[in-house]
Scaffold this motif. Structure first.
Motif, PDB file in Angstrom:
ATOM      1  N   LEU A 184       6.075 -60.684  38.170  1.00  0.00           N
ATOM      2  CA  LEU A 184       6.737 -61.425  39.241  1.00  0.00           C
ATOM      3  C   LEU A 184       8.242 -61.196  39.253  1.00  0.00           C
ATOM      4  CD1 LEU A 184       4.903 -64.871  38.886  1.00  0.00           C
ATOM      5  CD2 LEU A 184       4.112 -62.757  39.987  1.00  0.00           C
ATOM      6  N   LEU A 185       8.759 -60.895  40.439  1.00  0.00           N
ATOM      7  CA  LEU A 185      10.195 -60.924  40.690  1.00  0.00           C
ATOM      8  C   LEU A 185      10.497 -62.272  41.322  1.00  0.00           C
ATOM      9  CD1 LEU A 185      12.962 -59.523  40.783  1.00  0.00           C
ATOM     10  CD2 LEU A 185      12.339 -58.681  43.078  1.00  0.00           C
ATOM     11  N   ASP A 186      11.404 -63.032  40.718  1.00  0.00           N
ATOM     12  CA  ASP A 186      11.629 -64.432  41.086  1.00  0.00           C
ATOM     13  C   ASP A 186      13.088 -64.632  41.476  1.00  0.00           C
ATOM     14  OD1 ASP A 186      10.524 -67.413  40.682  1.00  0.00           O
ATOM     15  OD2 ASP A 186      12.537 -67.319  39.818  1.00  0.00           O
ATOM     16  N   LEU A 187      13.331 -65.200  42.654  1.00  0.00           N
ATOM     17  CA  LEU A 187      14.683 -65.452  43.158  1.00  0.00           C
ATOM     18  C   LEU A 187      14.830 -66.936  43.478  1.00  0.00           C
ATOM     19  CD1 LEU A 187      15.059 -62.438  45.630  1.00  0.00           C
ATOM     20  CD2 LEU A 187      15.976 -62.612  43.309  1.00  0.00           C
ATOM     21  N   ASN A 188      15.912 -67.555  42.958  1.00  0.00           N
ATOM     22  CA  ASN A 188      16.196 -68.966  43.202  1.00  0.00           C
ATOM     23  C   ASN A 188      17.614 -69.130  43.701  1.00  0.00           C
ATOM     24  OD1 ASN A 188      14.217 -71.247  42.373  1.00  0.00           O
ATOM     25  ND2 ASN A 188      13.859 -69.625  40.870  1.00  0.00           N
ATOM     26  N   LEU A 189      17.797 -70.050  44.650  1.00  0.00           N
ATOM     27  CA  LEU A 189      19.124 -70.312  45.203  1.00  0.00           C
ATOM     28  C   LEU A 189      19.222 -71.783  45.577  1.00  0.00           C
ATOM     29  CD1 LEU A 189      21.823 -68.985  46.173  1.00  0.00           C
ATOM     30  CD2 LEU A 189      20.752 -68.788  48.439  1.00  0.00           C
ATOM     31  N   ILE A 249       9.161 -65.481  45.564  1.00  0.00           N
ATOM     32  CA  ILE A 249       8.418 -64.812  44.495  1.00  0.00           C
ATOM     33  C   ILE A 249       7.658 -63.633  45.097  1.00  0.00           C
ATOM     34  CG2 ILE A 249       6.643 -65.069  42.713  1.00  0.00           C
ATOM     35  CD1 ILE A 249       7.195 -68.142  42.916  1.00  0.00           C
ATOM     36  N   LYS A 250       7.709 -62.481  44.417  1.00  0.00           N
ATOM     37  CA  LYS A 250       6.915 -61.315  44.825  1.00  0.00           C
ATOM     38  C   LYS A 250       6.200 -60.762  43.601  1.00  0.00           C
ATOM     39  CE  LYS A 250       7.053 -56.739  46.974  1.00  0.00           C
ATOM     40  NZ  LYS A 250       5.945 -57.030  47.911  1.00  0.00           N
ATOM     41  N   ASN A 251       4.890 -60.554  43.740  1.00  0.00           N
ATOM     42  CA  ASN A 251       4.100 -59.969  42.658  1.00  0.00           C
ATOM     43  C   ASN A 251       4.189 -58.452  42.750  1.00  0.00           C
ATOM     44  OD1 ASN A 251       2.286 -59.271  40.692  1.00  0.00           O
ATOM     45  ND2 ASN A 251       0.483 -60.058  41.754  1.00  0.00           N
ATOM     46  N   LEU A 252       4.982 -57.849  41.865  1.00  0.00           N
ATOM     47  CA  LEU A 252       5.203 -56.410  41.902  1.00  0.00           C
ATOM     48  C   LEU A 252       3.956 -55.623  41.491  1.00  0.00           C
ATOM     49  CD1 LEU A 252       8.737 -56.335  40.237  1.00  0.00           C
ATOM     50  CD2 LEU A 252       8.192 -56.393  42.683  1.00  0.00           C
ATOM     51  N   ALA A 253       3.013 -56.281  40.809  1.00  0.00           N
ATOM     52  CA  ALA A 253       1.823 -55.590  40.314  1.00  0.00           C
ATOM     53  C   ALA A 253       0.645 -55.676  41.284  1.00  0.00           C
ATOM     54  CB  ALA A 253       1.418 -56.154  38.953  1.00  0.00           C
ATOM     55  N   PHE A 254       0.822 -56.315  42.427  1.00  0.00           N
ATOM     56  CA  PHE A 254      -0.281 -56.464  43.381  1.00  0.00           C
ATOM     57  C   PHE A 254      -0.654 -55.118  43.972  1.00  0.00           C
ATOM     58  CE2 PHE A 254      -1.767 -57.224  47.764  1.00  0.00           C
ATOM     59  CZ  PHE A 254      -2.877 -58.010  47.494  1.00  0.00           C
TER      60      PHE A 254
END
Length: 575
Positions: free
Chosen positions: A417-422, A441-446
């Motif tokens: 998961l690539l996770d971004l919070n703001l 959130i984006k699942n890079l392994a999907f």
């Protein structure tokens, strides 16, 4: 008190008592002393008390002057009246302020000497208790779960299948339905509680320890809420946290054991009740005087260890198959302008070895009670992820059509998961403020093709009907993105009676954007493949006690209809 320590305090108390008695006698006017050609007996007594330390020099001098004046006046008056007897002394009046000062001085002197010599320590608790802090909270909640009448009535409870002996998918040997979730009948009134009690101890200058107990219906990781009822049976208590923390240098903390979420996140990814096992390294550093600081967290979390004796009935044991969550997050805080606050963070979360594995052929018909991939089924799951059958069950050559085929399921996708919070906070007016938050959130392994190969075609959820009747990876009806946006207005931190806030937000969680096991268990009753809005408000009506109400309306993104609304009204108290 030992004998050796008793003599000093007795002497001091006796001396203090004598001094107090003399002062009271002076004040009452009932003391006589022999008077020679020099100083009177009273003046000598006062000087003696000053020399012994029972009277301070200031108080003693005031008494001496008063005694000398009154002695002279008494002598003159007695001579003039001719009635004074030889040796009589007139006792002076002692002002109340002087008497109070003498009393306070004596008390302070006794207490100081008692503490210095270890005779006693009034109003002081043992030293070790001063290093402990008790923390806890209690929540009482009324909850309603409301289901749409359009919902599908075939929603398989895969977690129950995995927790049992599997589900026989051969229609020739098993005609019953698998365990199903309730998906249509409302639950209008459920009383639920949560109670947590913990102790944090400062062990030294750099080391701390903590232990916390919590309620809960089961040992699941995402909720400490306990449903009431059950015939008024006693409720369960679980070990919720147990950790050690070491801060060797300024800004760095190493924590190990079972502890609270070390990452800055929202319940879109990690439930607010979720605790982490393993070890975490947390670092924070301010940059200059401009209000900017950096923070970083590295976490190593064991999710599950395969059984040391698996398979139980085989002489040949499998090597350890361990599941991990490794996380790294870096971010910054910036305070600027008129109390403006901005926080941002990026994280990478690698869930290792949690995807399902298709087994080697296993001859259950011949008496085997396991397959090689049974370890890969999730220890805990909610709902939403794409699932695959795990067992490659060999058919009985004597009766292949009637071979029982009890199956377990596992996760078809891998998760990186690539996770971004703001988050941004700004003051508005009259002490109110506004906070805007975003979480993506984006699942890079999907990868649909990788999921199909891993399952060898045995996908059992999130599979659309194939256009040509032959299903393939293109028919996996899923997604790899999740996001949340929320606005909060009012008193952002409830601190005193009368404080309040309200919030409004929207979530969208595609089926394989993240593992469905660890996020919030309230929105859509947990898991992924859900979207919808939520709103709520909190009001603090007493110190550390608040009333909160929230409404969550969510439905499925893909697949069969599944709309679930949840209303919660609760009182929260912290201490």
């Amino acid at each position: 008190m030992t004998r050796s320590n008793s003599f000093p305090v007795l002497r001091h108390l006796r001396r203090s008592a004598v001094a107090t008695g003399i002062v009271l006698a002076l004040a009452s006017g009932g003391v006589h002393a022999q008077q020679g050609g020099g100083e009177s007996t009273m003046i000598k007594l006062i000087r003696g008390l000053m020399d012994s330390g029972a009277l301070t020099p200031e108080a003693g001098q005031a008494l001496l002057l008063e005694a000398q004046r009154d002695a002279a006046a008494s002598t003159t008056a007695s001579t003039a009246a001719g009635t004074a007897q030889a040796g009589d002394v007139r006792v002076p009046y002692i002002p109340q302020t002087v008497r109070d000062e003498i009393r306070d001085e004596l008390k302070a002197s006794v207490m100081t000497e008692a503490k210095a010599n270890g005779w006693a320590a009034p109003d002081q608790v043992p030293e070790w208790t001063q290093r402990l802090r008790v923390q806890g909270d209690v929540r009482v909640r009324n909850e309603s779960r409301l289901y749409s009448e359009r919902n599908s009535d075939i929603e398989v409870d895969w977690a129950r299948i995995n927790a049992g002996n599997g589900y026989d998918v051969n229609g020739n040997t098993h005609l019953g339905l698998p365990p199903l979730r309730n998906n249509r009948q409302d639950r209008n009134n459920s009383w639920r509680i949560r109670a947590r009690l913990g102790v944090v101890a400062d062990l030294g200058e750099h080391t701390r320890a903590g232990v916390r107990l919590a309620t809960g219906n089961d040992n699941g990781p995402v909720s400490s809420t306990q449903t009431l009822g059950g015939g008024l049976a006693k409720k369960d208590v679980w070990l919720d946290q147990a950790w050690l923390s070491w801060a060797p240098v300024q800004g760095l903390e190493v924590i190990g054991g079972r502890f609270g979420n070390p990452y800055w996140s929202t319940d879109t990814l990690f439930s607010n009740d979720l605790n982490f096992d393993g070890v975490a390294f947390k670092y924070r550093q301010a940059l200059g005087d401009g209000g900017l600081s950096l923070f970083a967290t590295l976490g190593l979390t064991p999710l599950e260890y395969s059984s040391d004796g698996f398979p139980n009935t085989s002489q040949s044991k499998m090597k350890s198959e361990n599941k991990w969550l490794n996380g790294l997050q870096v971010g910054a805080d910036w305070q600027f302008g008129n109390e403006q606050k901005l926080r941002a963070a990026v994280g990478y979360f690698d869930f290792r070895n949690i995807a399902g594995e298709y087994s080697q052929p296993c001859a259950l018909y011949a008496g085997a009670d396991f397959c090689s991939s049974d370890w890969s089924r999730p220890a805990f799951m909610q709902k939403g992820n794409t699932l695959m059958l795990l067992r490659n069950i060999a058919l009985n050559p004597l009766d292949p059509a009637n071979t029982p085929m009890p199956q377990y399921v596992g996760l078809a996708s891998e998760f990186e998961l690539l996770d971004l919070n703001l988050a941004w906070e700004t003051p508005l007016f009259a002490g109110y403020a506004l906070r805007l938050e975003g979480h993506g959130i984006k699942n890079l392994a999907f990868d649909r093709n990788a999921m199909w190969r891993r399952a060898q075609g045995g996908i059992v959820t999130n599979l659309a009907t194939a256009a040509n009747g032959v299903a393939g990876p293109q028919d996996i009806d899923s997604g790899d993105m999740a996001y949340m946006a929320q606005a909060t207005f009012g008193h952002l931190a409830l601190k005193q009676a009368g404080d309040w806030n309200l919030w409004l937000g929207y979530k969208r969680l595609e089926a394989d954007a993240l593992p469905d096991a660890y996020n919030d268990s309230n929105f859509h009753l947990g898991g992924t493949n859900a979207k919808g809005y939520y709103l709520g408000s909190s009001y603090m009506f007493d110190r550390n006690v608040s009333l909160t109400g929230r409404w969550m309306a969510a439905k499925e993104i893909t697949g069969a209809p599944q709309s679930i609304d949840v209303f919660q009204l609760e009182v929260n108290a912290g201490f």
